[in-house]
Design a protein around this motif. Structure first.
Motif, short mmCIF file in Angstrom:
data_model
loop_
_atom_site.label_atom_id
_atom_site.label_comp_id
_atom_site.label_asym_id
_atom_site.label_seq_id
_atom_site.Cartn_x
_atom_site.Cartn_y
_atom_site.Cartn_z
N VAL A 69 -14.99 4.69 1.02
CA VAL A 69 -15.05 3.16 0.74
C VAL A 69 -16.43 2.69 1.12
N LYS A 70 -16.77 3.01 2.42
CA LYS A 70 -18.12 2.55 2.89
C LYS A 70 -19.41 2.94 1.94
N ARG A 71 -19.18 4.06 1.22
CA ARG A 71 -20.21 4.48 0.41
C ARG A 71 -19.98 4.07 -1.06
N LEU A 73 -17.81 4.53 -3.22
CA LEU A 73 -17.26 5.49 -4.13
C LEU A 73 -16.04 5.02 -4.75
N VAL A 74 -15.16 4.44 -3.96
CA VAL A 74 -13.80 3.77 -4.17
C VAL A 74 -13.58 2.55 -3.59
N ALA A 75 -12.83 1.76 -4.08
CA ALA A 75 -12.32 0.43 -3.25
C ALA A 75 -11.61 0.43 -2.33
N ALA A 76 -10.53 1.28 -2.31
CA ALA A 76 -9.68 1.66 -1.43
C ALA A 76 -9.01 2.78 -1.40
N ALA A 77 -8.17 3.44 -0.55
CA ALA A 77 -7.60 4.69 -0.55
C ALA A 77 -6.51 5.08 0.46
N PRO A 78 -5.47 4.12 0.65
CA PRO A 78 -4.51 4.21 1.73
C PRO A 78 -3.55 5.09 1.54
N ALA A 79 -2.85 5.64 2.64
CA ALA A 79 -1.98 6.46 2.45
C ALA A 79 -0.36 6.14 2.84
N PHE A 80 0.51 6.45 2.22
CA PHE A 80 1.86 5.95 2.24
C PHE A 80 2.94 7.00 2.69
N THR A 81 3.66 6.96 3.59
CA THR A 81 4.65 7.99 3.60
C THR A 81 6.35 7.36 3.64
N THR A 82 6.78 8.12 2.93
CA THR A 82 8.47 7.62 2.80
C THR A 82 9.05 8.05 4.27
N SER A 83 10.09 7.16 4.25
CA SER A 83 10.86 7.23 5.88
C SER A 83 11.72 8.47 5.70
N GLU A 84 12.38 8.75 4.36
CA GLU A 84 13.52 9.52 4.40
C GLU A 84 13.56 10.89 3.89
N ASN A 85 12.10 11.27 3.24
CA ASN A 85 11.92 12.30 2.79
C ASN A 85 12.80 12.65 1.51
N GLN A 86 12.99 11.67 0.85
CA GLN A 86 14.05 11.59 -0.37
C GLN A 86 13.29 11.31 -1.50
N PRO A 87 13.49 12.27 -2.69
CA PRO A 87 12.86 11.88 -4.02
C PRO A 87 13.13 10.67 -4.74
N THR A 88 14.01 10.03 -4.32
CA THR A 88 14.63 8.36 -5.04
C THR A 88 13.72 7.48 -4.30
N GLU A 89 13.47 7.90 -2.79
CA GLU A 89 12.38 7.05 -2.39
C GLU A 89 11.06 7.13 -2.53
N GLN A 90 10.69 8.20 -2.75
CA GLN A 90 9.18 8.69 -3.17
C GLN A 90 9.03 7.98 -4.57
N ALA A 91 9.99 8.12 -5.53
CA ALA A 91 9.75 7.75 -6.94
C ALA A 91 9.76 6.22 -6.99
N GLN A 92 10.23 5.64 -5.78
CA GLN A 92 10.05 4.07 -6.00
C GLN A 92 8.80 3.62 -5.44
#
Length: 354
Positions: A69-71, A73-92
């Motif tokens: 971002v400082k360079r 090269l991209v505008a933003a690159a956040p990370a998001f982690t699901t709370s339950e390790n469930q495919p349905t939650e990650q799909a959403q």
């Protein structure tokens, strides 16, 4: 030390330095795509964060993303982690990223198949999807992975050599349902087929976490005969050792997984003549997936039909002091991958049929 163990140590040393040799080679200039990606947003969809490896992965992603971002090269690159390790939650979660305008999504998936429908929708919406570590089978996604199957097979090969082909083996598996666990287990079974004198006498899920592995092993140990060797998946070796110690059981050969607590424990055992090795996929390889996404957005042609295989990190006893000195408390021994490193890896990846 006998000749066979010396050969094994040399082989591990070669494997540990393979990434360095690949990325330091001056034989070819990396063909970096230079298309403008400064307005693009890239997201990481992560299914699980409850161990040292995933925490290290997230820190490396954040560091690389902040620099990109400082360079500009991209505008933003956040990370998001699901709370339950469930495919349905990650799909959403991925569906929300599509709606929020992310141009690329890196996915460490809870399941190799359950997210395919959502990922296909993302591709249809023009989003670049890179599956990483826990990869998916949807053909529209790029795949950055490791040779986990070979990693599992090598553990059995090593134990067969150390145990003269005969012994009882305890298997510590990872997070159920994730492709990584299935691949390492398949490799272990490949090794068992080659070495029928080795017998799996027990199997538990350690979830790649020291505390989970310790509890699981403590629960199964009273039912097991003498254990000669333990095959692992990373993050579980120290917990296994603690369980054997608490049960006053003879310490078997435990394959370790490059976590700092495992390496510290290994250091204390070396003086007594304890021999093993340590191996893991480096968490820093998440940056390979980041740069694949950025380079595809920048116009680089990257094959979807084959895996982009990042190198594993193997450590032997001679490499332990240096690796430990470089590994932060609570962290994992690692390899860093720059944009140039990643493009060299991409350029070295053969096209289909080559």
């Amino acid at each position: 030390m006998n000749a066979s163990v010396r050969r094994r140590g040399a082989a591990l040393a070669i494997a540990a330095t393979s990434a360095t040799l690949l990325f330091s080679s001056g034989a070819a200039v990396a063909q970096v795509a230079t298309g403008d990606t400064s307005s693009a947003k890239i997201a990481l969809s992560n299914n699980y964060a409850a161990n040292a490896w995933r925490q290290s992965m997230l820190k490396t992603w954040a560091s690389t993303a902040d620099d990109a971002v400082k360079r500009k090269l991209v505008a933003a690159a956040p990370a998001f982690t699901t709370s339950e390790n469930q495919p349905t939650e990650q799909a959403q979660q991925i569906q929300n990223m599509i709606l929020q305008g992310y141009k690329a999504i890196v996915v460490d998936a809870a399941s190799p198949t359950a997210l395919n429908g959502t990922i296909k929708k993302a591709c249809a919406a023009g989003v670049v999807v890179v599956s990483y570590d826990g990869v998916v089978t949807e053909p529209c996604a790029y795949r950055v992975t490791f040779d986990f199957r070979k990693m599992g097979e090598k553990q059995i090969d090593y134990l067969a050599e150390r145990l003269n082909g005969k012994g009882n083996i305890l298997e510590i598996r990872g997070l159920a349902g994730v492709s990584v666990d299935g691949e390492i287990h398949a490799g272990i079974m490949d090794g068992i087929k080659k070495h029928p004198g080795l017998k799996i006498v027990g199997s538990v899920n350690g979830d790649w976490a020291q505390t989970v592995a310790q509890k699981a092993v403590s629960g199964i140990l009273p039912t097991l005969p003498k254990v000669d060797g333990v095959v692992t998946q990373g993050g579980d070796g120290f917990g296994v050792a603690q369980a054997f110690k608490a049960a006053n059981r003879e310490l078997p050969i435990i394959i370790l997984g490059n976590r700092e607590d495992e390496l510290q424990w290994w250091k204390t055992q070396v003086q007594s003549g304890y021999k093993t090795y340590s191996a893991s996929n480096p968490p820093g390889a998440v940056t390979v997936a980041f740069w694949v996404a950025q380079q595809v957005l920048a116009g680089k042609k990257v094959p979807k039909e084959i895996d982009i295989v990042a190198p594993l990190l193997y450590l032997n006893e001679q490499q332990l002091p240096d690796a430990l000195a470089k590994t932060p408390q609570g962290g994992v021994a690692d390899i860093a991958f720059s944009q140039q490193d990643t493009v060299k890896l991409l350029d070295a990846t053969p096209a289909k049929g080559k």
